[in-house]
Write an enzyme that holds these catalytic residues in place. Structure first.
Site, PDB file in Angstrom:
ATOM      1  N   VAL A  69       0.902  -1.155   0.000  1.00 21.17           N
ATOM      2  CA  VAL A  69       0.000   0.000   0.000  1.00 21.17           C
ATOM      3  C   VAL A  69       0.938   1.202   0.000  1.00 21.17           C
ATOM      4  O   VAL A  69       1.454   1.596   1.040  1.00 21.17           O
ATOM      5  CB  VAL A  69      -0.930   0.008   1.218  1.00 21.17           C
ATOM      6  CG1 VAL A  69      -1.851   1.232   1.184  1.00 21.17           C
ATOM      7  CG2 VAL A  69      -1.763  -1.272   1.266  1.00 21.17           C
ATOM      8  N   PRO A  70       1.202   1.784  -1.185  1.00 25.50           N
ATOM      9  CA  PRO A  70       2.376   2.654  -1.365  1.00 25.50           C
ATOM     10  C   PRO A  70       2.207   4.080  -0.843  1.00 25.50           C
ATOM     11  O   PRO A  70       2.189   5.052  -1.604  1.00 25.50           O
ATOM     12  CB  PRO A  70       2.576   2.638  -2.886  1.00 25.50           C
ATOM     13  CG  PRO A  70       1.190   2.456  -3.426  1.00 25.50           C
ATOM     14  CD  PRO A  70       0.487   1.560  -2.450  1.00 25.50           C
ATOM     15  N   CYS A  71       2.147   4.206   0.480  1.00 26.78           N
ATOM     16  CA  CYS A  71       2.025   5.546   1.056  1.00 26.78           C
ATOM     17  C   CYS A  71       3.280   6.382   0.824  1.00 26.78           C
ATOM     18  O   CYS A  71       3.241   7.609   0.934  1.00 26.78           O
ATOM     19  CB  CYS A  71       1.717   5.455   2.546  1.00 26.78           C
ATOM     20  SG  CYS A  71       2.867   4.457   3.495  1.00 26.78           S
ATOM     21  N   HIS A  72       4.383   5.736   0.463  1.00 29.87           N
ATOM     22  CA  HIS A  72       5.613   6.493   0.181  1.00 29.87           C
ATOM     23  C   HIS A  72       5.493   7.305  -1.098  1.00 29.87           C
ATOM     24  O   HIS A  72       6.335   8.166  -1.363  1.00 29.87           O
ATOM     25  CB  HIS A  72       6.810   5.541   0.085  1.00 29.87           C
ATOM     26  CG  HIS A  72       6.695   4.499  -0.978  1.00 29.87           C
ATOM     27  ND1 HIS A  72       5.983   3.323  -0.812  1.00 29.87           N
ATOM     28  CD2 HIS A  72       7.189   4.449  -2.248  1.00 29.87           C
ATOM     29  CE1 HIS A  72       6.053   2.598  -1.920  1.00 29.87           C
ATOM     30  NE2 HIS A  72       6.779   3.263  -2.803  1.00 29.87           N
ATOM     31  N   ARG A  73       4.453   7.069  -1.910  1.00 34.47           N
ATOM     32  CA  ARG A  73       4.267   7.810  -3.158  1.00 34.47           C
ATOM     33  C   ARG A  73       3.442   9.082  -2.979  1.00 34.47           C
ATOM     34  O   ARG A  73       3.088   9.735  -3.964  1.00 34.47           O
ATOM     35  CB  ARG A  73       3.610   6.911  -4.212  1.00 34.47           C
ATOM     36  CG  ARG A  73       4.467   5.724  -4.610  1.00 34.47           C
ATOM     37  CD  ARG A  73       3.789   4.835  -5.607  1.00 34.47           C
ATOM     38  NE  ARG A  73       4.544   3.596  -5.774  1.00 34.47           N
ATOM     39  CZ  ARG A  73       4.032   2.444  -6.175  1.00 34.47           C
ATOM     40  NH1 ARG A  73       2.753   2.371  -6.475  1.00 34.47           N
ATOM     41  NH2 ARG A  73       4.786   1.370  -6.284  1.00 34.47           N
TER      42      ARG A  73
END
Length: 287
Positions: free
Chosen positions: A253-257
């Site tokens: 779940v790419p919260c780093h994006r």
């Protein structure tokens, strides 16, 4: 090919280099200065950084600038108009992992995992050691070790207070291999075989935010404002930021994006250096 354990060890040096570059990016330090700051020769630092990140330290410095981040945002303006489950490119880029999500029901949410069995394992990744956990319905937790393994396990238990939680390294190792390792070129995967199931536990609003994160393609970034619009509440930017910060499944779940609309990369649950490392590695492999 280096093992994941070796890559994990190298990341400690890479993280120090990233922090030094970030602190001095405005004056564009030379390669020998960065290498000296982390205790390596210029030759070994260049080789290690390029091998790990996929790009040179000089290109990484360009990546860290606000103007580059703004260019990425401009290119990603309409990314959230894509359909759900657009596909998540693995860090190896040789195959795609397709994500299927299942959220707990309101009753299950209140039960704190009662009746569930969760298997967890501690594993090395190219970004340091992590804790991954899964139920029979899918991956429910993925976090990077920050202070201690014990604290990471305590955080997992806090999220699933009533669940039966057991250590099972053998069952979680294949999940880590699929998420972080590069498959051999002769490997053949069908889409159905690539699917990873996620078992999400959160409020209705959190689930909406996390599903919106899954719509961000690899190699793209978005803003908290765009996420708020995507979930139908443009004014809930602060609440979106809180939900992003509580994402229980890092990387997948790419919260780093998610970055700030000003072009600043912003904070990250596991440290700003790791956020930049994840993004830089993705962008280098999309090039």
């Amino acid at each position: 090919m280096e093992s994941t354990t070796e890559l994990s060890g190298h990341y400690q040096l890479i993280e120090r280099a990233i922090q030094y570059i970030e602190a001095n990016v405005q004056r564009q330090p030379e390669l020998d200065e960065i290498a000296s700051a982390i205790g390596l020769s210029e030759y070994h630092f260049q080789r290690l950084f390029t091998r790990w990140a996929g790009i040179s330290p000089k290109r990484f410095m360009q990546f860290l600038t606000k103007e580059h981040a703004k260019e990425l945002l401009a290119r990603s303006e309409n990314l959230l108009e894509t359909t759900h489950q657009v596909g998540l490119s693995s860090l190896g880029r040789l195959h795609d992992l397709f994500i299927s999500t299942e959220a707990v029901t309101p009753g299950e949410y209140k039960s704190h995992g009662a009746g569930l069995t969760i298997s967890y394992g501690l594993h090395f990744t190219p970004f340091g050691k992590c804790l991954i956990a899964a139920t029979e319905r899918g991956i429910c937790h993925l976090s990077f070790i920050q202070t201690s393994e014990g604290n990471a396990i305590d955080n997992l238990v806090a999220d699933w207070k009533q669940a039966k939680i057991i250590e099972d390294y053998k069952s979680t190792a294949p999940l880590i291999a699929r998420i972080f390792d590069t498959p051999k070129p002769d490997s053949a995967f069908k889409r159905a075989d690539q699917r990873l199931n996620l078992h999400l536990r959160g409020t209705n609003f959190q689930i909406k935010v996390w599903e919106a994160l899954l719509d961000i393609p690899t190699g793209s970034v978005t803003t908290y404002e765009q996420i708020a619009t995507q979930v139908g509440n443009p004014k809930a930017v602060r609440a979106v930021g809180t939900a992003v910060g509580h994402n229980p499944i890092a990387v997948l779940v790419p919260c780093h994006r998610v970055i700030r609309k000003s072009g600043e990369f912003g904070n990250y649950r596991y440290g700003a250096a790791l956020k930049k490392a994840l993004l830089a590695r993705e962008f280098s492999q999309m090039a």
